[in-house]
Write an enzyme that holds these catalytic residues in place. Structure first.
Site, PDB file in Angstrom:
ATOM      1  N   GLU A  46       0.833  -1.213   0.000  1.00 39.00           N
ATOM      2  CA  GLU A  46       0.000   0.000   0.000  1.00 39.00           C
ATOM      3  C   GLU A  46       0.863   1.257   0.000  1.00 39.00           C
ATOM      4  OE1 GLU A  46      -2.873  -0.573   3.173  1.00 39.00           O
ATOM      5  OE2 GLU A  46      -4.004  -1.977   1.905  1.00 39.00           O
ATOM      6  N   GLU A  57      -1.573  -9.894  -6.221  1.00 38.45           N
ATOM      7  CA  GLU A  57      -1.445 -10.616  -7.490  1.00 38.45           C
ATOM      8  C   GLU A  57      -0.577  -9.833  -8.470  1.00 38.45           C
ATOM      9  OE1 GLU A  57      -4.132  -9.723  -5.814  1.00 38.45           O
ATOM     10  OE2 GLU A  57      -5.884 -10.915  -6.329  1.00 38.45           O
ATOM     11  N   CYS A  89      -9.169  -8.756  -7.837  1.00 31.83           N
ATOM     12  CA  CYS A  89      -9.888  -7.564  -8.306  1.00 31.83           C
ATOM     13  C   CYS A  89      -9.790  -7.497  -9.835  1.00 31.83           C
ATOM     14  CB  CYS A  89      -9.319  -6.300  -7.665  1.00 31.83           C
ATOM     15  SG  CYS A  89      -7.786  -5.728  -8.413  1.00 31.83           S
TER      16      CYS A  89
END
Ligand code: THU
Length: 136
Positions: A46, A57, A89
């Site tokens: 992050e 991923e 996602c």
């Protein structure tokens, strides 16, 4: 197929312990299995500028690609901290598709929650994908 599902899930869980996720506290791990038996892992990274965060991923695919891997992707395990199995996602589906397309494989995706593993093929998560062949 030349991989051990449980070992791949364990590799993803182990990768999740190295996540840098101070903002969401949602540690995700990903493990990619290749036809030659190798495994490449990643976890989310992050950023204080939240939108720049990288998913597990995507980190795993970037690591593999940067090591020169160009295909042979046979399976992917993704682990999250939630009860509900985590599914990649949308952006990660596309990123995974690029690597899969290079070796013309349709990898099995193991979506792992704390109580259940859900199995699907990447083509089921990203039907009619836009890939390298779409540019020709
Ligand atoms: N995340 C992943 O790493 N992979 C996914 O497929 C979904 C979400 C991360 C991004 C962010 O760091 C955290 O999970 C919460 O969304």
């Amino acid at each position: 197929m030349n991989f051990d599902k449980q070992a791949l899930i364990e590799a993803a869980r182990d990768a999740a312990t190295r996540a840098y996720a101070p903002y969401s506290a949602f540690n995700v791990g990903a493990a990619l299995a290749f036809a030659d038996g190798s495994i490449v892992t990643g976890s989310n990274v992050e950023n204080a500028s939240y939108g720049l965060s990288l998913c597990a991923e995507t980190v795993a695919v970037s690591k593999a690609m940067n090591d020169g891997v160009r295909g042979g992707l046979i399976a992917v395990a993704v682990t999250g901290p939630a009860v509900e199995p985590i599914t990649p996602c949308g952006r990660c589906r596309q990123v995974l598709n690029e690597l899969a397309a290079l070796g013309d494989t349709d990898p099995l995706v193991l979506c792992v929650g704390s109580e259940e593993v859900r199995e699907t093929q990447l083509s089921g998560l990203l039907p009619r994908a836009f890939g390298p062949a779409s540019l020709t």
